[in-house]
Design a protein around this motif. Structure first.
Motif, mmCIF file in Angstrom:
data_model
loop_
_atom_site.group_PDB
_atom_site.id
_atom_site.type_symbol
_atom_site.label_atom_id
_atom_site.label_comp_id
_atom_site.label_asym_id
_atom_site.label_seq_id
_atom_site.Cartn_x
_atom_site.Cartn_y
_atom_site.Cartn_z
ATOM 1 N N ASP A 22 0.765 -1.356 -0.247
ATOM 2 C CA ASP A 22 0.247 0.035 0.158
ATOM 3 C C ASP A 22 0.998 1.272 0.109
ATOM 4 N N ASN A 23 2.088 0.820 -0.614
ATOM 5 C CA ASN A 23 3.300 2.231 -0.157
ATOM 6 C C ASN A 23 3.647 3.071 0.633
ATOM 7 N N ASN A 41 2.987 8.180 4.255
ATOM 8 C CA ASN A 41 1.419 7.245 3.523
ATOM 9 C C ASN A 41 1.982 6.986 1.863
ATOM 10 N N SER A 42 1.082 6.909 0.969
ATOM 11 C CA SER A 42 0.402 6.593 -0.346
ATOM 12 C C SER A 42 0.905 8.036 -0.795
ATOM 13 N N SER A 43 0.556 9.163 0.045
ATOM 14 C CA SER A 43 0.454 10.514 -0.629
ATOM 15 C C SER A 43 1.831 11.158 -0.598
ATOM 16 N N GLY A 44 2.752 10.295 -0.210
ATOM 17 C CA GLY A 44 4.170 11.241 0.052
ATOM 18 C C GLY A 44 4.249 12.172 1.427
ATOM 19 N N ASP A 45 3.032 12.050 2.269
ATOM 20 C CA ASP A 45 3.350 13.339 3.407
ATOM 21 C C ASP A 45 4.209 12.005 4.686
ATOM 22 N N THR A 53 2.582 16.324 10.426
ATOM 23 C CA THR A 53 2.464 15.972 8.992
ATOM 24 C C THR A 53 2.681 16.635 8.012
ATOM 25 N N SER A 55 3.837 17.996 4.138
ATOM 26 C CA SER A 55 3.277 17.277 2.760
ATOM 27 C C SER A 55 4.586 17.349 2.091
ATOM 28 N N PRO A 56 4.172 16.755 0.793
ATOM 29 C CA PRO A 56 5.823 16.528 -0.037
ATOM 30 C C PRO A 56 6.023 17.785 -0.903
ATOM 31 N N ASP A 57 5.255 19.078 -0.640
ATOM 32 C CA ASP A 57 4.996 20.068 -1.649
ATOM 33 C C ASP A 57 6.142 21.371 -0.487
#
Length: 104
Positions: A22-23, A41-45, A53, A55-57
Motif C-alpha cells: 500500500d506504499n 503514507n501513499s500520498s508522500g506525507d 504532518t 506534505s511533499p510540497d
C-alpha cells in the motif's frame, strides 16, 4: 530485506516498498507496544506521532503547542499570542480591538 534487532543501519541510499504493498513505510518502537512513531503514507506525507504532518510540497501541519525561534509565512486557524508585535505593513482589523480588562 529483513533486519532483526539492529542497533543501526548504514549505507542505504533508497528504500522502496514491496510490490503490491500500500506504499506505506512506518517506523515503530521496539517495545511490546510497537507504537508507531513515523509514517510515510501513499500520498508522500511524512507523519510524525499524531500531531505533525509534512506534505511533499513542504507544507507543515501541526496540532498542539508549536514553539519556534523564527517564523515566516501566514498564520491561519488559531490564536496568536505574545508580548510584542512589529508590523512592516498594514494591519487589518475585521471589527474591534478589545483591551484585556476593559469593559467598554
Amino acid at each position: 530485506m529483513t533486519v532483526v534487532n539492529p542497533k543501526s543501519i548504514s549505507g542505504i541510499n533508497s528504500i522502496t516498498t514491496g510490490s503490491g504493498s500500500d506504499n506505506l513505510l512506518t517506523i515503530h518502537t521496539s517495545d511490546a507496544s510497537s507504537t508507531e512513531r513515523v509514517r510515510i503514507n501513499s500520498s508522500g506525507d511524512v507523519i510524525v506521532g499524531s500531531g505533525i504532518t509534512v506534505s511533499p510540497d513542504g507544507d507543515i501541519f501541526a496540532t498542539g503547542v508549536t514553539t519556534s525561534t523564527t517564523f515566516s509565512g501566514n498564520f491561519s486557524g488559531g490564536t496568536v499570542s505574545g508580548t510584542t508585535g512589529t508590523f512592516s505593513g498594514d494591519v487589518d482589523i475585521a471589527d474591534t480591538i478589545v483591551h484585556t480588562g476593559d469593559t467598554n
